[in-house]
Design a protein around this motif. Structure first.
Motif, PDB file in Angstrom:
ATOM      1  N   GLY A 172       0.796  -1.211   0.000  1.00  0.00           N
ATOM      2  CA  GLY A 172       0.000   0.000   0.000  1.00  0.00           C
ATOM      3  C   GLY A 172       0.827   1.259   0.000  1.00  0.00           C
ATOM      4  O   GLY A 172       0.289   2.364   0.069  1.00  0.00           O
ATOM      5  N   GLY A 173       2.164   1.114  -0.052  1.00  0.00           N
ATOM      6  CA  GLY A 173       3.035   2.279  -0.086  1.00  0.00           C
ATOM      7  C   GLY A 173       3.230   2.954   1.257  1.00  0.00           C
ATOM      8  O   GLY A 173       3.661   4.106   1.316  1.00  0.00           O
ATOM      9  N   ILE A 174       2.927   2.259   2.355  1.00  0.00           N
ATOM     10  CA  ILE A 174       3.046   2.867   3.675  1.00  0.00           C
ATOM     11  C   ILE A 174       4.371   2.463   4.332  1.00  0.00           C
ATOM     12  O   ILE A 174       5.055   1.543   3.886  1.00  0.00           O
ATOM     13  N   VAL A 175       4.704   3.175   5.405  1.00  0.00           N
ATOM     14  CA  VAL A 175       5.959   2.899   6.097  1.00  0.00           C
ATOM     15  C   VAL A 175       5.692   2.431   7.523  1.00  0.00           C
ATOM     16  O   VAL A 175       4.582   2.567   8.041  1.00  0.00           O
ATOM     17  N   ALA A 176       6.743   1.872   8.137  1.00  0.00           N
ATOM     18  CA  ALA A 176       6.637   1.397   9.518  1.00  0.00           C
ATOM     19  C   ALA A 176       6.967   2.517  10.482  1.00  0.00           C
ATOM     20  O   ALA A 176       7.923   3.267  10.276  1.00  0.00           O
ATOM     21  N   GLY A 177       6.197   2.619  11.542  1.00  0.00           N
ATOM     22  CA  GLY A 177       6.456   3.620  12.558  1.00  0.00           C
ATOM     23  C   GLY A 177       7.581   3.205  13.481  1.00  0.00           C
ATOM     24  O   GLY A 177       8.046   2.057  13.477  1.00  0.00           O
ATOM     25  N   GLU A 178       8.002   4.132  14.315  1.00  0.00           N
ATOM     26  CA  GLU A 178       9.145   3.892  15.201  1.00  0.00           C
ATOM     27  C   GLU A 178       8.833   2.834  16.249  1.00  0.00           C
ATOM     28  O   GLU A 178       9.707   2.059  16.651  1.00  0.00           O
ATOM     29  N   GLN A 179       7.594   2.791  16.728  1.00  0.00           N
ATOM     30  CA  GLN A 179       7.226   1.859  17.790  1.00  0.00           C
ATOM     31  C   GLN A 179       6.640   0.566  17.244  1.00  0.00           C
ATOM     32  O   GLN A 179       5.623   0.069  17.722  1.00  0.00           O
ATOM     33  N   GLU A 180       7.286   0.008  16.250  1.00  0.00           N
ATOM     34  CA  GLU A 180       6.848  -1.253  15.657  1.00  0.00           C
ATOM     35  C   GLU A 180       7.960  -2.297  15.788  1.00  0.00           C
ATOM     36  O   GLU A 180       9.143  -1.958  15.820  1.00  0.00           O
ATOM     37  N   LEU A 181       7.550  -3.558  15.862  1.00  0.00           N
ATOM     38  CA  LEU A 181       8.517  -4.638  16.011  1.00  0.00           C
ATOM     39  C   LEU A 181       9.567  -4.616  14.908  1.00  0.00           C
ATOM     40  O   LEU A 181      10.765  -4.771  15.167  1.00  0.00           O
ATOM     41  N   VAL A 182       9.142  -4.400  13.669  1.00  0.00           N
ATOM     42  CA  VAL A 182      10.096  -4.424  12.574  1.00  0.00           C
ATOM     43  C   VAL A 182      11.115  -3.287  12.701  1.00  0.00           C
ATOM     44  O   VAL A 182      12.269  -3.426  12.283  1.00  0.00           O
TER      45      VAL A 182
END
Length: 271
Positions: A172-182
């Motif tokens: 979907g073209g989105i990014v991961a936030g800072e508080q995510e496991l990845v």
């Protein structure tokens, strides 16, 4: 009513290629999992026949965090109360978004329900592994899985050098936030998630034009949209583009091991 349901359970397991519906050790509860993240952990910490079914998400490569061969060992349900009761489990494990009506119906029929939030970092994922293993009656299996996770992270940790700028471009073209496991995994394997530096939070959209204008050192592509496959991305001289399988994005437990190995492989290429 529940006396009539086990016969249907055997039919469901047979159709779905599942394992035997009961485990020999009566001290261990039989379990149905309704969440792909708990599916993956329970497949590692249950005894043969103890995990009666996993969620249908784990049978679909687009949403699974399990290896297809592992998922094929188990029956699956669509998560309806009727399907679950037909398997006659002692315990249902689900995500925290389980519908209140579903939970109430299961508990009214005498089935224990345990729910788990999404793990936001490695520590919370390891805590979930231990809690799930306790529920199965085999805490040692949980500790063994945690040790494997820690060993994989140790092996994937960079020897030295500054973190490498990286942007994870998800479906979907989105990014991961800072508080995510990845994002925690990126940090542990020698990367710096540039999304927060660019004012981007969890699930914010990034257009192709933005990446071309300000390419990161490494672009991890975990989607299949047209823009994510555009040939212009291969003509950005300072940027390395690498595929990152969507099955590595959302779940912890054993998924951390595969994600750490993949990130270490990519990190080695840009060292």
């Amino acid at each position: 009513m529940r006396r009539l349901l086990p016969a249907l359970a055997l039919l469901l397991a047979g159709c779905a290629g599942g394992e035997p519906a009961r485990v020999g050790d009566s001290e261990r509860p039989t379990i149905v999992s309704l969440n792909p993240c708990t599916d993956a952990v329970l497949a590692e910490v249950t005894a043969p026949g103890q995990l009666l079914a996993i969620s249908h998400y784990s049978k679909d490569p687009r949403s699974s965090s399990m290896d297809a061969r592992t998922a094929a060992r188990f029956a699956a349900t669509g998560g309806t109360v009727e399907e679950v009761l037909a398997l006659d489990p002692d315990l249902v494990v689900a995500g925290s978004f389980l519908a209140p009506a579903t939970r109430a119906a299961l508990e009214d029929m005498g089935v224990e329900v345990a729910t788990f939030d999404i793990a936001r970092d490695v520590a919370s994922s390891e805590a979930q592994v231990r809690e799930l293993a306790e529920l199965t009656g085999d805490p040692e299996a949980g500790e063994a899985l945690v040790k494997r996770i820690e060993a994989a992270l140790h092996d994937a940790a960079p020897g030295s050098g500054e973190p490498v700028e990286a942007l994870l471009w998800q479906p979907g073209g989105i990014v991961a936030g800072e508080q995510e496991l990845v994002s925690d995994l990126l940090r542990r394997t020698g990367f710096a998630n540039v999304a927060p530096e660019r004012g981007l939070g969890q699930a914010d959209y990034v257009a192709l034009e933005e990446l071309v204008a300000a390419p990161p050192r490494v672009l991890l592509v975990a989607g299949g949209e047209v823009g994510q496959r555009h040939p212009v991305l291969d003509r950005l001289p300072r940027m390395r583009r690498e595929a990152f399988d969507t099955s590595l994005l959302y779940c912890g437990g054993p998924t951390i091991i595969r994600a750490a190995e993949r990130l270490a492989e990519i990190r080695e290429k840009v060292s």
